[in-house]
Design an enzyme around this catalytic site. Structure first.
Site, PDB file in Angstrom:
ATOM      1  N   GLU A 117       0.776  -1.251   0.000  1.00 19.98           N
ATOM      2  CA  GLU A 117       0.000   0.000   0.000  1.00 19.98           C
ATOM      3  C   GLU A 117       0.805   1.298   0.000  1.00 19.98           C
ATOM      4  O   GLU A 117       0.578   2.178   0.837  1.00 19.98           O
ATOM      5  CB  GLU A 117      -0.964   0.018   1.188  1.00 19.98           C
ATOM      6  N   GLU A 165      -6.530  -7.814   0.371  1.00 20.56           N
ATOM      7  CA  GLU A 165      -7.129  -7.360   1.629  1.00 20.56           C
ATOM      8  C   GLU A 165      -8.573  -6.959   1.362  1.00 20.56           C
ATOM      9  O   GLU A 165      -8.868  -6.245   0.404  1.00 20.56           O
ATOM     10  CB  GLU A 165      -6.373  -6.166   2.226  1.00 20.56           C
TER      11      GLU A 165
END
Length: 422
Positions: free
Chosen positions: A210, A311
């Site tokens: 991320e 995720e």
């Protein structure tokens, strides 16, 4: 000039190659045809206050300890080692991986911070995590799971989130030497885990979790992905190991044409989908949440790479205690980020799945079913996260035990089949 760092060299008895048994217990995995079904081992080797609030709450809100960096700095190295070693020993065990396998999953994604591998001079972080990652690889081979080693935190933080190790800081690209140091860590992880002898158990190396694309230089992120690929391929000896890159919060199809064969092989794109971190999304109806999840499936069909939703969760709200950061509250109740009041969090702040109403459990299951159907339109999914201390919308172990999460390896286990119309 980059700060000096100390390479972590675990004692020989902590080296995975010394501990793993001879022989392969798992056949190869064909990512082009098989579905990734897995779960993240979050909050284990990288702390997140919302997953294990007890680690932070005992010191009080006034401590200012909001992430692993500030906790370690406040406690000092000796006390941090003592407390975190106890956590590492108990949070994830062989029994967890066996249970994950028994539920029908085939992958685990394990976050690790750069400081576990090569801390910078002056870092407050402690080390010792690699011995537990080695142990997890051993356990995964023993039970028949595949592992994605996920570099979750970079020097200076790549996103400013507490899950990077340091909250409210975004200096990964702006500090000279930090990107280069991250690449060195990727190479060291690859040399340790992307070995031919681990080809049956270590599926891939995730170059970095991320990076916050909207606030970083995307050109430099793209270059980092390519340089990270070279580190994985040059330092590892497993020719089929995956190099996992992320979407950096950019539209998934914008990665079409990037890092494709013949120059780049075995590249997997990791995308994350949560519908709770924006007031507008939080105000959507149940059906709108489901429609948005289904849209991900349709969109991923048009991507020219293997795509795993690495995720996601069962959450309709951001109510879980400290989800938005330690000593912060929720948008849902109008207490964070300028959000209007949307509703009462009630037991979703801290409880077990069984404490939720039957209607709420049904809503979560319906939403999870839609996401499973959508994310298997491409390469598969990895849920966030395996266990928490009391976040019922996010706790896969609890959701499975209560029948709110359907059997992962059985696409026919649906109470609301065909929601997306695939």
């Amino acid at each position: 000039m980059i700060k000096k760092f100390q390479e972590v060299d675990e004692a020989p008895e902590d080296n995975a190659s010394e501990k793993l048994p001879d022989g392969n217990t798992q056949v190869g995995f064909a990512y082009a045809t098989m579905k990734v079904r897995g779960v993240n081992l979050g909050g284990w080797l990288v702390l997140e206050p919302w997953i294990t609030p007890s680690i932070f709450d005992q010191f009080g809100l006034s401590s200012g300890w909001v992430d692993e960096f500030t906790l370690s700095r406040g406690l000092g190295k000796e006390e941090t080692v003592r407390r975190l070693t106890s956590h590492w020993e108990t949070w994830i065990t062989l029994a967890d991986l066996q249970q994950i396998k028994n539920y029908g999953m085939n992958h685990v994604r394990i976050p690790i911070g750069y400081w576990a591998v090569a801390p910078l001079d002056g870092d407050p972080y402690v080390q010792g995590q690699l011995a537990y990652l080695d142990r997890a690889v051993q356990w995964a081979r023993q039970v028949g799971l595949r592992v994605l080693v996920d570099l979750h935190g970079a020097p200076g933080s790549q996103n400013g989130f507490d899950n990077s190790g340091q909250r409210d800081r975004l200096q990964w690209q702006s500090t000279p030497g930090f990107v280069e140091h991250t690449l060195k860590v990727v190479g060291m992880l690859s040399a340790r885990y992307a070995k031919a002898e681990f080809g049956d158990v270590v599926a891939g190396i995730e170059v970095l979790n991320e990076p916050l694309g909207p606030k970083l230089d995307m050109g430099k992120i793209r270059q980092f992905w390519q340089d990270g690929y070279k580190e994985v391929q040059s330092k590892g000896t497993n020719p089929s190991v995956l190099t996992v890159i992320g979407d950096a919060f950019q539209p998934t199809r914008t990665w079409n044409g990037f890092m494709n064969p013949p120059e780049f092989n075995n590249v997997l794109l990791d995308v994350h989908h949560y519908q709770v971190f924006n007031p507008g999304v939080l105000q959507m109806s149940e059906q709108q949440h489901i429609d948005q999840a289904c849209g991900v499936g349709w969109d991923n069909r048009g991507v020219d790479k293997w795509v795993v939703v690495g995720e996601w969760s069962g959450a309709f709200t951001d109510c879980a205690k400290w989800l938005n950061g330690y000593n912060t509250y929720s948008r849902y109740e109008g207490r964070f980020g300028g959000s209007p009041y949307i509703g009462n969090c009630g037991r979703k702040i801290s409880s077990k799945v069984a404490d939720l109403s039957r209607n709420e459990r049904d809503r979560i299951r319906r939403y999870i079913e839609a996401q499973l159907d959508a994310y298997e339109q491409k390469t598969g999914w990895i849920f966030w996260t395996w266990k928490t201390e009391g976040a019922p919308e996010w706790d896969m172990q609890d959701l499975l035990a209560q029948g709110v999460f359907p059997r992962p390896d059985n696409p026919a286990d649906r109470r609301w089949p065909g929601q997306c119309g695939f």
